[in-house]
Design a protein around this motif. Structure first.
Motif, PDB file in Angstrom:
ATOM      1  N   SER A 169      37.950  45.564  41.025  1.00 22.27           N
ATOM      2  CA  SER A 169      38.346  46.300  42.107  1.00 22.27           C
ATOM      3  C   SER A 169      38.781  47.865  41.690  1.00 22.27           C
ATOM      4  N   GLY A 170      38.859  48.654  42.868  1.00 25.31           N
ATOM      5  CA  GLY A 170      39.214  49.958  42.826  1.00 25.31           C
ATOM      6  C   GLY A 170      38.304  51.318  43.350  1.00 25.31           C
ATOM      7  N   LEU A 171      36.865  50.703  42.979  1.00 25.28           N
ATOM      8  CA  LEU A 171      35.844  52.038  43.334  1.00 25.28           C
ATOM      9  C   LEU A 171      35.377  51.724  44.402  1.00 25.28           C
ATOM     10  N   SER A 172      35.968  52.045  45.432  1.00 27.24           N
ATOM     11  CA  SER A 172      35.477  51.849  47.050  1.00 27.24           C
ATOM     12  C   SER A 172      34.904  53.216  47.446  1.00 27.24           C
ATOM     13  N   LYS A 173      34.064  52.976  48.499  1.00 30.78           N
ATOM     14  CA  LYS A 173      33.358  54.093  49.236  1.00 30.78           C
ATOM     15  C   LYS A 173      34.625  55.072  49.836  1.00 30.78           C
ATOM     16  N   LYS A 174      35.402  54.645  50.132  1.00 36.70           N
ATOM     17  CA  LYS A 174      36.547  55.366  50.853  1.00 36.70           C
ATOM     18  C   LYS A 174      37.462  56.244  49.656  1.00 36.70           C
ATOM     19  N   PHE A 175      37.371  55.455  48.509  1.00 35.06           N
ATOM     20  CA  PHE A 175      38.028  56.520  47.458  1.00 35.06           C
ATOM     21  C   PHE A 175      37.141  57.609  46.738  1.00 35.06           C
ATOM     22  N   ALA A 176      35.636  57.113  46.732  1.00 34.25           N
ATOM     23  CA  ALA A 176      34.565  57.864  46.095  1.00 34.25           C
ATOM     24  C   ALA A 176      34.839  59.443  46.741  1.00 34.25           C
ATOM     25  N   VAL A 177      34.534  60.410  45.777  1.00 36.34           N
ATOM     26  CA  VAL A 177      34.692  61.801  46.244  1.00 36.34           C
ATOM     27  C   VAL A 177      33.091  62.412  46.202  1.00 36.34           C
ATOM     28  N   SER A 178      32.463  61.897  45.184  1.00 35.82           N
ATOM     29  CA  SER A 178      31.184  62.334  44.771  1.00 35.82           C
ATOM     30  C   SER A 178      30.169  62.184  46.055  1.00 35.82           C
ATOM     31  N   PRO A 179      29.405  63.065  46.261  1.00 29.82           N
ATOM     32  CA  PRO A 179      28.321  63.070  47.608  1.00 29.82           C
ATOM     33  C   PRO A 179      27.248  61.790  47.157  1.00 29.82           C
ATOM     34  N   THR A 180      27.282  61.322  46.000  1.00 25.45           N
ATOM     35  CA  THR A 180      26.405  60.291  45.555  1.00 25.45           C
ATOM     36  C   THR A 180      26.992  59.146  45.876  1.00 25.45           C
ATOM     37  N   GLY A 181      28.368  59.042  45.884  1.00 22.37           N
ATOM     38  CA  GLY A 181      29.195  57.648  46.352  1.00 22.37           C
ATOM     39  C   GLY A 181      29.180  57.137  44.882  1.00 22.37           C
ATOM     40  N   GLY A 182      29.059  57.853  43.813  1.00 18.82           N
ATOM     41  CA  GLY A 182      29.194  57.038  42.544  1.00 18.82           C
ATOM     42  C   GLY A 182      30.250  57.463  41.828  1.00 18.82           C
ATOM     43  N   PHE A 183      30.448  56.573  40.629  1.00 21.73           N
ATOM     44  CA  PHE A 183      31.606  57.000  39.699  1.00 21.73           C
ATOM     45  C   PHE A 183      30.895  57.183  38.186  1.00 21.73           C
ATOM     46  N   GLU A 184      31.436  58.318  37.667  1.00 17.21           N
ATOM     47  CA  GLU A 184      30.786  58.513  36.276  1.00 17.21           C
ATOM     48  C   GLU A 184      31.661  57.765  35.284  1.00 17.21           C
ATOM     49  N   TYR A 185      31.104  57.472  34.162  1.00 19.75           N
ATOM     50  CA  TYR A 185      32.154  56.766  33.156  1.00 19.75           C
ATOM     51  C   TYR A 185      31.369  56.862  31.567  1.00 19.75           C
ATOM     52  N   HIS A 186      32.145  57.087  30.634  1.00 19.20           N
ATOM     53  CA  HIS A 186      31.769  57.633  29.476  1.00 19.20           C
ATOM     54  C   HIS A 186      32.573  56.991  28.406  1.00 19.20           C
ATOM     55  N   ILE A 187      32.356  56.954  27.168  1.00 24.13           N
ATOM     56  CA  ILE A 187      33.027  56.694  25.876  1.00 24.13           C
ATOM     57  C   ILE A 187      33.601  58.039  25.310  1.00 24.13           C
ATOM     58  N   HIS A 188      34.895  58.291  25.415  1.00 21.58           N
ATOM     59  CA  HIS A 188      35.501  59.417  24.841  1.00 21.58           C
ATOM     60  C   HIS A 188      36.021  59.191  23.333  1.00 21.58           C
ATOM     61  N   VAL A 189      36.404  60.365  22.969  1.00 17.75           N
ATOM     62  CA  VAL A 189      36.256  60.344  21.546  1.00 17.75           C
ATOM     63  C   VAL A 189      37.948  59.820  20.718  1.00 17.75           C
ATOM     64  N   LYS A 190      38.722  59.867  21.767  1.00 16.26           N
ATOM     65  CA  LYS A 190      39.930  59.362  21.267  1.00 16.26           C
ATOM     66  C   LYS A 190      40.593  58.086  22.080  1.00 16.26           C
ATOM     67  N   PRO A 191      41.581  57.643  21.471  1.00 18.22           N
ATOM     68  CA  PRO A 191      42.285  56.463  22.467  1.00 18.22           C
ATOM     69  C   PRO A 191      43.069  57.312  23.514  1.00 18.22           C
ATOM     70  N   VAL A 192      43.439  56.392  24.406  1.00 18.31           N
ATOM     71  CA  VAL A 192      44.263  56.701  25.292  1.00 18.31           C
ATOM     72  C   VAL A 192      45.754  57.080  25.185  1.00 18.31           C
ATOM     73  N   GLY A 193      46.364  58.040  25.600  1.00 21.79           N
ATOM     74  CA  GLY A 193      47.655  58.527  25.194  1.00 21.79           C
ATOM     75  C   GLY A 193      48.692  57.391  25.893  1.00 21.79           C
ATOM     76  N   PRO A 194      49.834  57.742  25.494  1.00 23.70           N
ATOM     77  CA  PRO A 194      51.032  57.191  25.883  1.00 23.70           C
ATOM     78  C   PRO A 194      51.149  57.152  27.590  1.00 23.70           C
ATOM     79  N   GLY A 195      51.613  56.125  28.419  1.00 23.12           N
ATOM     80  CA  GLY A 195      51.757  56.309  29.772  1.00 23.12           C
ATOM     81  C   GLY A 195      50.264  56.161  30.482  1.00 23.12           C
ATOM     82  N   ASN A 196      49.407  55.651  29.698  1.00 24.32           N
ATOM     83  CA  ASN A 196      48.105  55.648  30.128  1.00 24.32           C
ATOM     84  C   ASN A 196      47.548  57.007  30.527  1.00 24.32           C
ATOM     85  N   ASP A 197      47.644  57.797  29.582  1.00 33.57           N
ATOM     86  CA  ASP A 197      47.399  59.489  29.663  1.00 33.57           C
ATOM     87  C   ASP A 197      45.916  59.411  29.344  1.00 33.57           C
TER      88      ASP A 197
END
Length: 233
Positions: free
Chosen positions: A63-91
């Motif tokens: 859920s959650g990745l809808s066309k209504k929500f998408a901002v990119s002209p391509t209608g896509g969402f980027e996703y990556h592996i980042h170097v550190k863990p998520v911070g407190p409060g889902n930061d």
């Protein structure tokens, strides 16, 4: 003060896992990230290929990745592996930049030349998550021979997956061994205050986090980070 049992379980799971992250997971094992925040629910599973040949990656967005929500002209969402863990409060901003042990930097990833892409730039190598009317995306799978399960600067252990909406971080989740990720208590973090931060300059940061740094950062992050159970493969 009485601690809730779910919190104690999360602390125990992270403590156990960070010991493995510090030892760099000498024996490769299936890793996973379960994201459940801001209405976005997604599962990422990384299975080691034979002979240390990268990973089989499975992605499902429930859920959650809808066309209504998408901002990119391509209608896509980027996703990556980042170097550190998520911070407190889902930061999600605490996750730092993309996993980039070879210091590719901010150069645009060309899918036809994945060896010249950042290790963590999954959408650059394999395509964005295309928005749908409902926000759910059917499971996709692919092989990525540039993902590592060991090595202080290269391993995906102890890091995080971040989903972006035209560059803005909208959801994120830590990467755990599959058995531990699936046993953590479920919990939604609707409206997490620090999810919607733009990448800015952190996009090109390298992966200089050591095993010790990962342990320390994850210990700080555990208080505000809980994960939904992974669906069966």
């Amino acid at each position: 003060m009485i601690l809730k049992s779910s919190f104690i379980l999360s602390v125990a799971a992270v403590a156990s896992y960070t010991c493995q992250a510090q030892s760099q997971l000498v024996v490769p094992q299936i890793m996973a990230s379960a994201i459940n925040m801001n209405g976005i629910e997604a599962n990422f599973v990384f299975s080691p290929l034979s002979n240390n040949g990268g990973a089989r990656v499975r992605v499902e967005v429930k859920s959650g990745l809808s066309k209504k929500f998408a901002v990119s002209p391509t209608g896509g969402f980027e996703y990556h592996i980042h170097v550190k863990p998520v911070g407190p409060g889902n930061d999600c901003t605490a996750a730092g930049g993309h996993l980039d042990p070879t210091n590719v930097g901010a150069a645009k990833c060309v899918a036809a030349k994945p060896d010249r892409c950042q290790e963590g730039d999954l959408s650059g190598k394999h395509g964005e998550l295309k928005a749908t009317e409902t926000g759910a995306i059917a499971p996709i799978s692919y092989n990525d021979k540039y993902i590592h399960f060991s090595g202080e600067t290269t391993t995906i252990a102890g890091r995080s997956v971040v989903i972006h909406n035209n560059g803005t971080r909208v959801a994120c989740g830590n990467i755990y061994p599959f058995d531990q990720a699936s046993s953590l208590p479920s919990g939604s973090s609707e409206g997490a205050s620090k999810a919607g931060s733009p990448d800015g300059d952190v996009r090109s940061q390298g992966s200089g986090a050591s095993g010790g740094q990962l342990v320390a950062t994850m210990a700080m992050a555990v208080a505000g980070t809980f994960f939904g159970a992974l669906m069966a493969l």
